[in-house]
Each structure stands twice: as structure tokens, then as C-alpha cells.
Design an enzyme around this catalytic site. Structure first.
Site, mmCIF file in Angstrom:
data_model
loop_
_atom_site.group_PDB
_atom_site.id
_atom_site.type_symbol
_atom_site.label_atom_id
_atom_site.label_comp_id
_atom_site.label_asym_id
_atom_site.label_seq_id
_atom_site.Cartn_x
_atom_site.Cartn_y
_atom_site.Cartn_z
ATOM 1 N N GLU A 1 0.812 -1.212 0.000
ATOM 2 C CA GLU A 1 0.000 0.000 0.000
ATOM 3 C C GLU A 1 0.844 1.261 0.000
ATOM 4 O O GLU A 1 2.005 1.260 0.422
ATOM 5 C CB GLU A 1 -0.935 0.009 1.201
ATOM 6 C CG GLU A 1 -0.189 -0.039 2.495
ATOM 7 C CD GLU A 1 -1.077 -0.313 3.684
ATOM 8 O OE1 GLU A 1 -2.270 -0.589 3.492
ATOM 9 O OE2 GLU A 1 -0.562 -0.229 4.798
ATOM 10 N N CYS B 1 3.503 8.503 1.023
ATOM 11 C CA CYS B 1 4.066 7.573 1.984
ATOM 12 C C CYS B 1 4.203 6.232 1.279
ATOM 13 O O CYS B 1 3.195 5.646 0.865
ATOM 14 C CB CYS B 1 3.111 7.484 3.182
ATOM 15 S SG CYS B 1 3.595 6.275 4.396
ATOM 16 N N CYS C 1 6.265 -6.820 7.264
ATOM 17 C CA CYS C 1 7.402 -6.317 8.037
ATOM 18 C C CYS C 1 7.803 -7.359 9.066
ATOM 19 O O CYS C 1 6.946 -8.011 9.663
ATOM 20 C CB CYS C 1 7.020 -5.010 8.746
ATOM 21 S SG CYS C 1 8.409 -4.285 9.654
ATOM 22 N N CYS D 1 6.410 -5.160 15.816
ATOM 23 C CA CYS D 1 5.913 -4.236 16.848
ATOM 24 C C CYS D 1 4.464 -4.636 17.174
ATOM 25 O O CYS D 1 3.644 -4.751 16.268
ATOM 26 C CB CYS D 1 5.968 -2.792 16.354
ATOM 27 S SG CYS D 1 7.610 -2.329 15.794
ATOM 28 N N CYS E 1 1.159 -2.795 15.844
ATOM 29 C CA CYS E 1 1.092 -2.448 14.427
ATOM 30 C C CYS E 1 0.506 -3.603 13.620
ATOM 31 O O CYS E 1 0.923 -4.751 13.775
ATOM 32 C CB CYS E 1 2.502 -2.127 13.950
ATOM 33 S SG CYS E 1 2.701 -2.156 12.173
ATOM 34 N N GLU F 1 10.371 -2.035 7.178
ATOM 35 C CA GLU F 1 11.492 -1.305 7.777
ATOM 36 C C GLU F 1 12.466 -1.001 6.635
ATOM 37 O O GLU F 1 13.167 -1.900 6.147
ATOM 38 C CB GLU F 1 12.141 -2.175 8.866
ATOM 39 C CG GLU F 1 13.538 -1.760 9.289
ATOM 40 C CD GLU F 1 13.651 -0.307 9.750
ATOM 41 O OE1 GLU F 1 12.872 0.117 10.611
ATOM 42 O OE2 GLU F 1 14.547 0.391 9.225
ATOM 43 N N SER G 1 12.294 6.484 7.523
ATOM 44 C CA SER G 1 11.881 6.204 8.889
ATOM 45 C C SER G 1 12.374 4.816 9.309
ATOM 46 O O SER G 1 12.258 3.860 8.550
ATOM 47 C CB SER G 1 10.346 6.238 8.921
ATOM 48 O OG SER G 1 9.872 5.762 10.136
ATOM 49 N N LEU H 1 10.925 5.890 18.090
ATOM 50 C CA LEU H 1 11.471 5.544 19.408
ATOM 51 C C LEU H 1 10.368 4.969 20.314
ATOM 52 O O LEU H 1 10.543 3.941 20.928
ATOM 53 C CB LEU H 1 12.115 6.773 20.047
ATOM 54 C CG LEU H 1 13.143 6.474 21.123
ATOM 55 C CD1 LEU H 1 14.359 5.774 20.553
ATOM 56 C CD2 LEU H 1 13.579 7.760 21.834
ATOM 57 N N HIS H 2 9.269 5.682 20.400
ATOM 58 C CA HIS H 2 8.054 5.258 21.110
ATOM 59 C C HIS H 2 8.174 5.158 22.634
ATOM 60 O O HIS H 2 7.152 5.078 23.317
ATOM 61 C CB HIS H 2 7.499 3.936 20.563
ATOM 62 C CG HIS H 2 7.191 3.979 19.087
ATOM 63 N ND1 HIS H 2 6.643 5.088 18.478
ATOM 64 C CD2 HIS H 2 7.376 3.070 18.105
ATOM 65 C CE1 HIS H 2 6.496 4.843 17.179
ATOM 66 N NE2 HIS H 2 6.945 3.633 16.934
ATOM 67 N N ASN I 1 -3.295 5.170 16.059
ATOM 68 C CA ASN I 1 -4.483 4.805 15.291
ATOM 69 C C ASN I 1 -4.736 3.324 15.562
ATOM 70 O O ASN I 1 -4.056 2.477 15.004
ATOM 71 C CB ASN I 1 -4.190 5.054 13.803
ATOM 72 C CG ASN I 1 -5.393 4.788 12.944
ATOM 73 O OD1 ASN I 1 -6.512 4.634 13.436
ATOM 74 N ND2 ASN I 1 -5.164 4.716 11.645
ATOM 75 N N CYS J 1 0.561 2.506 9.256
ATOM 76 C CA CYS J 1 1.229 1.654 8.272
ATOM 77 C C CYS J 1 0.646 0.252 8.264
ATOM 78 O O CYS J 1 0.471 -0.386 9.275
ATOM 79 C CB CYS J 1 2.740 1.627 8.488
ATOM 80 S SG CYS J 1 3.226 0.989 10.082
HETATM 81 S S1 SF4 Z 1 5.556 -0.263 13.300
HETATM 82 FE FE1 SF4 Z 1 6.810 -0.178 11.417
HETATM 83 S S2 SF4 Z 1 8.645 -1.378 11.999
HETATM 84 FE FE2 SF4 Z 1 7.096 -1.896 13.534
HETATM 85 S S3 SF4 Z 1 6.102 -3.754 12.703
HETATM 86 FE FE3 SF4 Z 1 4.932 -1.964 11.965
HETATM 87 S S4 SF4 Z 1 5.758 -1.529 9.927
HETATM 88 FE FE4 SF4 Z 1 7.260 -2.809 11.018
#
Ligand code: SF4
Length: 374
Positions: free
Chosen positions: A112, A125, A132, A136, A139, A188, A221, A245-246, A323, A366
Site C-alpha cells: 500500500e 508515503c 514487516c 511491533c 502495528c 522497515e 523512517s 522511538l516510542h 491509530n 502503516c
Molecule cells: S511499526 Fe513499522 S517497523 Fe514496527 S512492525 Fe509496523 S511496519 Fe514494522
């Protein structure tokens, strides 16, 4: 904060599950394109002509390149312009100013990209991987794992198609120009390092080798692959680096961003400082604010202190209201908590703003659209 994740996480940097696409003209260097064109029985100068059509006029079909000899167009098309992606679904939001496209790649992989129009600029974007491997837990893309790296051609095609969409006035009915690219879609970028750097060069080189978008308008990023950040710094480009960083402490980051088990907050900030020194640019720190997880006042202060110590004035924090993905236990922080967080970071001498959440109503965090489709 313990107990966020129920099972140990497997990071997946390499192991793509599916095959790479056929070679596209956008995968090739200028020299390689010239030799391929000569192999097709055309003089060398035709290579630049084709590249100008592609990068300058955004023409992706040699059969429409009327300055090419008609008898050769089909052969050029077959050799250099395989169809890499087809749109599967377009979703609009923000009164038509945001458009998210779900693409199907040659092997059925989903991908996407999101195009966002603002006054005076338009930002795309793009995704650098299908899926990925960084896992995380908050996500949607991370939950599906890594399908495969994208080829340079697949990333460049996302840019060409969006630039044509803008030129043709298909976003909010007005012609415009694609001005900014952010590698913040699925994947990533620094785990697909070589192809991402090639893509940046094709985005930023002037025609006939690229689209001629300013390096300063490109953002890469990363979740913090420290050695790759240093390597990127040594490329001597002036693209912006954004580090997700989060949280400023290793204990929580080990869980929120599992790659932290490999490169700690300190190592990531060291690499970010190196990048800021080499590029002369401020580093963006991305901070997805998650209710009751990483939004405490003490974390805001610790974040400000660590960033100020590591990067001085060469840093800016983007707070991103989370989100939430469908069915997720994660939620955005309440507005007052968010304001308080921003205030406390600023108090430590670090600029901090809340990022515009364009596209939120169409699940533009994402990977969410592709995750829904899967
Ligand atoms: S936040 Fe970014 S790096 Fe982390 S799993 Fe999702 S797409 Fe991958």
C-alpha cells in the site's frame, strides 16, 4: 511495563517468503539501461530518451512513447516494462485530499501507499517491504510478518504512479506536483537497505536518472537499526531521518519495539547523533502515544532529557496519536494527556508537536489496509 506481549517475538530481517519481480527499467542504472537498449538493437541514446519519458513525463508504457521507433516499442515493453503492480482498491478521506491505494504485486503480494495533499505540497508515503519482520505489537503490519523485500522498481513505481495522479488532478480535483516522499509505509526501510538507497537516488537525481525531487524532501523512517543508520549517514545524502522511538527506556522499548533487544535506546540515539552530525539535519523522533502504556509524565521528561543530552538542538519529536488497529487492546491517549506529554517534552528544551493524522479514517497507520485485506 511488563506483560504487554504474550509470546516471545521472532525478528525477521531477511527470509522473504515469495519471489522478487521481473527486472524493470527502474531497477537499472543508466549504464545498464544503455547496454540493455543496445542489446535490443537500438542506439545508446534511446536509453536516455526512454528514461526521460519515464522519470520526466511519468510515462510507464513504451507503446505510448511516440519518440521511439514504432517497430521497437513492443520489444522495449517486453524487455523492460513488466507490469509490477495493479491497483486493487482506492480509498479516499479528508475530503478527497488523502488517497490510499492497495496494490497487488506480480506474485499476489499486497502493498500500500498513501498520497496526502496539503496546501502547497503533496506527500507520498511509500512501502519498502511487503509486510514487516519487526513485530511491533501495536502495528497491523507487524502482526502479519514479512512477505518479502520490495524491488527498487516496485518502490520507484509507487512514486511514478503517485506523481502522475497529482499531475492529472486526480487528488481533490486540482492539478499538483508530488513534492515529498516518506518511507513510512509497510516495512522497515533499512532492512531493505541497498534497494532503498537506490530508490532514494532515483527519486532525487535529476532526469534522465530520476524524478528530481529534493533530497531534503525525502524522509527515511526506521525503528532503529543502528549500524544501518550510520551507513546511511556515510552515504552523504541530506534526506531526513525519522526514528520510531516510542519510549525512552529500554524496559518498555524491548516490548514495544522488539528490535530494541538488539540495539538499545542509547545505541540508537548515538547512531542518530552521528546521522545529524554528518547530514547537518535535525532528526525526527516518532512517538506513537499509547494510552497508559507510554504516555506518563515521567516518560515525557525522560524522553526530553535523553534527547537533549544526545542530540542537543538537532532533534524534533513528533507525537502520533495511535491509530488503533481493529480488535486491538491498544488505544490513543486522551487529548489532555497528550497535551501534557508535549508540554513536558518541550520543558526539557526539545521541540515537540503532534503529527497531523491525515488519513486516519481510512486506516492509514502503516499496513492497516493490507492487513484488513489479508
Ligand atoms: S511499526 Fe513499522 S517497523 Fe514496527 S512492525 Fe509496523 S511496519 Fe514494522
Amino acid at each position: 511495563m511488563a506483560g504487554i506481549m504474550a509470546t516471545p517475538v521472532q525478528l525477521n530481517f531477511t527470509a522473504p517468503r515469495r519471489g522478487m519481480p521481473p527486472t524493470h527499467m527502474a531497477d537499472l542504472t543508466r549504464e545498464k539501461l544503455q547496454t540493455t537498449i543496445q542489446d535490443l538493437g537500438l542506439p545508446k541514446f534511446r536509453a536516455d530518451q526512454i528514461a526521460r519519458q519515464y522519470y520526466g513525463r511519468l510515462q510507464g508504457d513504451p507503446r505510448e512513447m511516440t519518440d521511439l521507433p514504432e517497430s521497437k516499442r513492443e520489444a522495449v515493453s517486453e524487455a523492460l516494462f513488466p507490469q509490477l503492480m495493479a491497483p486493487l482498491k482506492d480509498t479516499e478521506a479528508d475530503d478527497g485530499e488523502t488517497r490510499k491505494t492497495l496494490w497487488r504485486l506480480h506474485d499476489g503480494t499486497l502493498l500500500e501507499s498513501v498520497l496526502m495533499r496539503y496546501p502547497g505540497r503533496a506527500t507520498l508515503c511509500i512501502s519498502s517491504q511487503a509486510g514487516c519482520g519487526m513485530a511491533c505489537p501495536f502495528c497491523a503490519t507487524g502482526q502479519g510478518g514479512l512477505d518479502r523485500n520490495l524491488s527498487t522498481g516496485e518502490m520507484v513505481e509507487q512514486v511514478r504512479l503517485a506523481a502522475a495522479t497529482m499531475r492529472d488532478g486526480e487528488v481533490s480535483g486540482e492539478e499538483g506536483r508530488l513534492s515529498n516522499i516518506v518511507f513510512m509505509g509497510m516495512g522497515e526501510p533499512l532492512a531493505n537497505y541497498k534497494r532503498v538507497v537506490e530508490t532514494i537516488r532515483k527519486i532525487t537525481n535529476p532526469a534522465p536518472e530520476g524524478f528530481g525531487i529534493s533530497q531534503r524532501n525525502v524522509t527515511v523512517s526506521t525503528v532503529g537499526l543502528a549500524p544501518a543508520i550510520r551507513k546511511l549517514a556515510d552515504e552523504e545524502m541530506s534526506v531526513r531521518l525519522a526514528v520510531s522511538l516510542h519510549t525512552p527506556d529500554d524496559e518498555l522499548r524491548d516490548e514495544l519495539v522488539p528490535v530494541n533487544n538488539r540495539w538499545s535506546v542509547e545505541e540508537v540515539l548515538d547512531a542518530a547523533r552521528y546521522y545529524a552530525e554528518k547530514s547537518g539535519r535535525r532528526v525526527s523522533i516518532e512517538y506513537a502515544l499509547i494510552r497508559d502504556i507510554n504516555d506518563q509524565a515521567w516518560r515525557a521528561e525522560l524522553l526530553g532529557k535523553k534527547l537533549h543530552g544526545a542530540l542537543g538542538s538537532k532533534v524534533h519529536v513528533n507525537v502520533i496519536p495511535l491509530n488503533p488497529t481493529p480488535g486491538s487492546k491498544w488505544d490513543a491517549s486522551p487529548k489532555e494527556r497528550q497535551d501534557e506529554f508535549v508540554r513536558r517534552v518541550i520543558e526539557q528544551g526539545v521541540p515537540c508537536t503532534v503529527r497531523d493524522t491525515k488519513g486516519q479514517e481510512i486506516a492509514a497507520a502503516c499496513g492497516q489496509l493490507a492487513a484488513e485485506e489479508r
